[in-house]
Enzyme design. Structure first.
Site, PDB file in Angstrom:
ATOM      1  N   TRP A   1      -4.165   4.575  -6.858  1.00  0.00           N
ATOM      2  CA  TRP A   1      -5.101   5.494  -6.100  1.00  0.00           C
ATOM      3  C   TRP A   1      -5.167   4.802  -4.715  1.00  0.00           C
ATOM      4  CZ3 TRP A   1      -8.346   1.786  -4.398  1.00  0.00           C
ATOM      5  CH2 TRP A   1      -8.547   0.687  -5.468  1.00  0.00           C
ATOM      6  N   ASN A   2      -4.491   3.563  -4.494  1.00  0.00           N
ATOM      7  CA  ASN A   2      -4.804   2.966  -3.099  1.00  0.00           C
ATOM      8  C   ASN A   2      -3.870   3.500  -2.151  1.00  0.00           C
ATOM      9  OD1 ASN A   2      -2.597   1.579  -4.297  1.00  0.00           O
ATOM     10  ND2 ASN A   2      -2.959  -0.277  -3.550  1.00  0.00           N
TER      11      ASN A   2
ATOM     12  N   LYS B   1       2.611  10.927 -12.613  1.00  0.00           N
ATOM     13  CA  LYS B   1       1.376  11.258 -13.173  1.00  0.00           C
ATOM     14  C   LYS B   1       0.397  10.432 -12.091  1.00  0.00           C
ATOM     15  CE  LYS B   1      -2.586  10.349 -15.450  1.00  0.00           C
ATOM     16  NZ  LYS B   1      -3.463   9.882 -14.647  1.00  0.00           N
ATOM     17  N   PRO B   2      -0.363  10.847 -11.380  1.00  0.00           N
ATOM     18  CA  PRO B   2      -0.963  10.328 -10.207  1.00  0.00           C
ATOM     19  C   PRO B   2      -2.457   9.589 -10.774  1.00  0.00           C
ATOM     20  CG  PRO B   2      -1.265  12.643  -9.833  1.00  0.00           C
ATOM     21  CD  PRO B   2      -0.647  12.421 -11.110  1.00  0.00           C
ATOM     22  N   ALA B   3      -3.037   8.759 -10.055  1.00  0.00           N
ATOM     23  CA  ALA B   3      -4.175   8.296 -10.538  1.00  0.00           C
ATOM     24  C   ALA B   3      -5.174   9.353 -10.660  1.00  0.00           C
ATOM     25  CB  ALA B   3      -4.767   7.244  -9.445  1.00  0.00           C
TER      26      ALA B   3
ATOM     27  N   GLY C   1       0.507  -0.502 -10.013  1.00  0.00           N
ATOM     28  CA  GLY C   1      -0.725  -0.792 -10.607  1.00  0.00           C
ATOM     29  C   GLY C   1      -0.997  -1.914 -10.990  1.00  0.00           C
TER      30      GLY C   1
ATOM     31  N   GLU D   1       5.882  -2.194  -9.921  1.00  0.00           N
ATOM     32  CA  GLU D   1       5.098  -3.270  -9.059  1.00  0.00           C
ATOM     33  C   GLU D   1       3.715  -3.224  -9.440  1.00  0.00           C
ATOM     34  OE1 GLU D   1       3.214  -3.426  -5.840  1.00  0.00           O
ATOM     35  OE2 GLU D   1       3.872  -1.518  -4.967  1.00  0.00           O
ATOM     36  N   LEU D   2       3.447  -4.740  -9.441  1.00  0.00           N
ATOM     37  CA  LEU D   2       2.035  -4.817  -9.920  1.00  0.00           C
ATOM     38  C   LEU D   2       1.146  -5.698  -9.306  1.00  0.00           C
ATOM     39  CD1 LEU D   2       3.700  -5.740 -13.643  1.00  0.00           C
ATOM     40  CD2 LEU D   2       2.656  -3.581 -12.667  1.00  0.00           C
TER      41      LEU D   2
ATOM     42  N   CYS E   1      -2.112  -4.262  -3.030  1.00  0.00           N
ATOM     43  CA  CYS E   1      -1.593  -5.365  -4.083  1.00  0.00           C
ATOM     44  C   CYS E   1      -0.850  -6.458  -3.065  1.00  0.00           C
ATOM     45  CB  CYS E   1      -0.199  -4.795  -4.823  1.00  0.00           C
ATOM     46  SG  CYS E   1      -0.649  -3.407  -5.693  1.00  0.00           S
TER      47      CYS E   1
ATOM     48  N   GLU F   1      -7.170 -11.209  -7.995  1.00  0.00           N
ATOM     49  CA  GLU F   1      -6.875 -10.225  -6.887  1.00  0.00           C
ATOM     50  C   GLU F   1      -8.357  -9.631  -6.356  1.00  0.00           C
ATOM     51  OE1 GLU F   1      -4.379  -6.945  -8.212  1.00  0.00           O
ATOM     52  OE2 GLU F   1      -3.557  -6.961  -6.082  1.00  0.00           O
TER      53      GLU F   1
ATOM     54  N   GLU G   1      11.750  -1.602  -4.621  1.00  0.00           N
ATOM     55  CA  GLU G   1      11.790  -0.205  -4.096  1.00  0.00           C
ATOM     56  C   GLU G   1      11.851  -0.522  -2.736  1.00  0.00           C
ATOM     57  OE1 GLU G   1       7.604   0.865  -4.878  1.00  0.00           O
ATOM     58  OE2 GLU G   1       7.909   1.715  -6.759  1.00  0.00           O
TER      59      GLU G   1
HETATM   60  C1  SIN Z   1       0.599  -1.494  -2.805  1.00  0.00           C
HETATM   61  O1  SIN Z   1      -0.605  -2.119  -2.610  1.00  0.00           O
HETATM   62  O2  SIN Z   1       0.803  -1.376  -4.009  1.00  0.00           O
HETATM   63  C2  SIN Z   1       1.520  -1.268  -1.787  1.00  0.00           C
HETATM   64  C3  SIN Z   1       1.132  -1.919  -0.255  1.00  0.00           C
HETATM   65  C4  SIN Z   1       2.139  -1.370   0.859  1.00  0.00           C
HETATM   66  O3  SIN Z   1       3.067  -0.726   0.456  1.00  0.00           O
HETATM   67  O4  SIN Z   1       2.177  -2.254   1.907  1.00  0.00           O
END
Ligand code: SIN
Length: 490
Positions: A159-160, A183-185, A236, A258-259, A292, A391, A468
């Site tokens: 969702w972020n 599958k979106p949040a 996530g 990507e965690l 993240c 985090e 990615e």
């Molecule tokens: C993320 O928080 O998962 C991605 C952040 C970004 O692309 O800069």
């Protein structure tokens, strides 16, 4: 009900049903999407459950052969059209994103452009999937490699970044010939559905682009365990990533994860303090600290601790918090009340062990009527406190004094995470020693943001697997095959 539809220039972008095999599917039940700035209902969205997920996976599998055989130039054209449509509708997509996620409108529009950059890049890369010829030991034999799409990819997104995490994951998969099921949040499905509407307009064949909405606990296992799914891409938390990896392990499926992160933001005593303070504000308060890659532990060399604290205090006090649609707002609400409660607990835990609040340090939920937390600056927190170890995912910057390079490297690495790190210094020797000494997948030197369409995005240790972005993304979604030809030219 919110006024989202009335704010859009193109009201057909306001979609609330799942998109499966080129059709909008209502599902048997609905769930609410709320505006975190004022808790009003924005929409009710289809929950298609496990049955809908199965339908989507089947549709993607049925489209697989045709899409994989479609000329890369044609795939590139369709993906590029999707990019163009995203940019033509940047304002509306920004409004949808700001309303469901709470990012300030200007930042939300920025996310649309950031995400579209990955789509454009992927369209260009579709034409650059190469193999190699290899000299082999057998006389008269020939060897070569080909790269082919892995097959159906499940993309489970957070969702972020309701738009950019979809485009960053899905566009390279689509470009190299993989059908996808997104599958979106549950907090932010509307951005995904608007992207599906534009994908349909761009001309992806039926079944190539699917979005299933609803409860993760029913949909997730179908997307990770169906025989037809070849790969799972997820952004996530580390906790959920581990669960999905476990589910995927049963079918030995490929994963790209990507965690979570616990980014160190290191400021050496030779750094430009004003620039470091500006950089921290930019990196820390982006998405209200809910990224993240957000700076989580600010390590400051003792000699400049006072100056940096002062420069930051001045800036943090000026950060404007408010409704995402209000002009000049820099930090919107957090995603929901629970997120505010979690951040409040991290801060009060640190304070109970001696930390000092220099600015902010409180929930604004009552005062502002939404999921708001004040931009916060803290000093003196214990390195063992939950605030330092976890985090934060909120607008809180916590400063830790450090002595020298050796201590910095040791502390920076004292975490199971390894996603992003930041270093402020003007000393080239320090740049090399520290970037080589810390275990993080992306390091910004005198730069508070590390993502771009051209560069590899991903982490080490418990922050994930795979990359990615850039040329690396296409590799993630292709299988490398080796062909040995013998017996023809002996
Ligand atoms: C993320 O928080 O998962 C991605 C952040 C970004 O692309 O800069």
């Amino acid at each position: 009900m919110s006024d989202l539809r009335s704010r859009l220039k193109d009201q057909n972008l306001f979609r609330t049903d799942s998109f499966i095999n080129g059709e909008w599917v209502k599902g048997d039940s609905r769930f609410d999407v709320n505006n975190p700035a004022n808790r009003s209902k924005v929409a009710d969205v289809a929950d298609v459950g496990a049955a809908g997920a199965k339908q989507a996976v089947k549709a993607a599998a049925a489209a697989n052969l045709e899409w994989r055989r479609t000329s890369p130039f044609e795939r590139a054209r369709i993906v590029k059209r999707w990019h163009d449509l995203i940019m033509e509708n940047q304002d509306d997509l920004g409004v949808i994103l700001a309303m469901e996620m709470g990012k300030p409108l200007a930042e939300a529009k920025g996310e649309i452009a950031y995400g579209a950059g990955f789509v454009e890049w992927a369209a260009e890369e579709a034409k650059r999937v190469h193999g190699e010829t290899i000299a082999v030991p057998t006389p008269g034999a020939r060897g070569w490699t080909i790269r082919q799409p892995v097959g159906v990819v499940s993309c489970i997104t957070p969702w972020n970044f309701p738009s950019a995490m979809i485009t960053r994951k899905c566009s390279p998969a689509l470009a190299v010939g993989c059908p996808i099921v997104i599958k979106p949040a549950a907090e932010t499905p509307l951005s995904a559905l608007a992207l599906a509407e534009l994908a349909a307009r761009a001309g992806f064949p039926k079944g190539v682009f699917n979005v299933v909405t609803g409860e993760a606990k029913h949909i997730g296992p179908v997307l990770t365990q169906s025989d037809e799914v070849a790969m799972i891409g997820f952004t996530g938390s580390t906790q959920v990533g581990a669960l999905l990896m476990e589910q995927a392990a049963k079918g030995i499926k490929r994963v790209a994860l990507e965690l979570g992160g616990n980014a160190p933001f290191i400021v050496m005593d030779d750094a430009d303090v004003e620039k470091a303070a500006d950089g921290l504000i930019q990196g820390k308060f982006r998405a209200g600290g809910q990224t993240c890659v957000s700076p989580n532990r600010v390590f400051v060399q003792e000699a400049i601790m006072g100056d940096l604290t002062e420069a930051l205090a001045e800036r943090v006090k000026k950060v404007k918090v408010g409704d995402p649609f209000e002009e000049g707002v820099q930090v919107g609400p957090l995603i929901h009340d629970k997120a505010v409660e979690r951040v409040s607990e991290l801060v009060s835990g640190a304070v109970s062990k001696g930390a000092k609040i220099v600015a902010g340090g409180k929930s604004l939920m009552k005062e502002m009527g939404g999921s708001f937390y004040a931009p916060t600056l803290i000093t003196g927190a214990d390195m063992a406190s939950s605030l330092a170890v976890n985090e934060i995912f909120g607008p809180v910057a916590s400063l830790y004094p450090v002595k020298d390079e050796a201590e910095i490297i040791k502390l920076a690495n004292a975490t199971p995470y390894g996603l992003a790190a930041y270093l402020y210094t003007r000393d080239a020797g320090r740049v090399h020693r520290i970037t080589e000494g810390i275990d993080f997948g992306m390091i910004g030197v005198n730069a508070p943001m590390v993502g771009s369409p051209a560069t590899p995005f991903g982490g080490m240790k418990q922050s994930g697997i795979g990359r990615e972005g850039g040329k690396w993304a296409a590799e993630e979604f292709t299988e490398l095959k080796f062909v040995l030809l013998s017996g023809i030219d002996e």
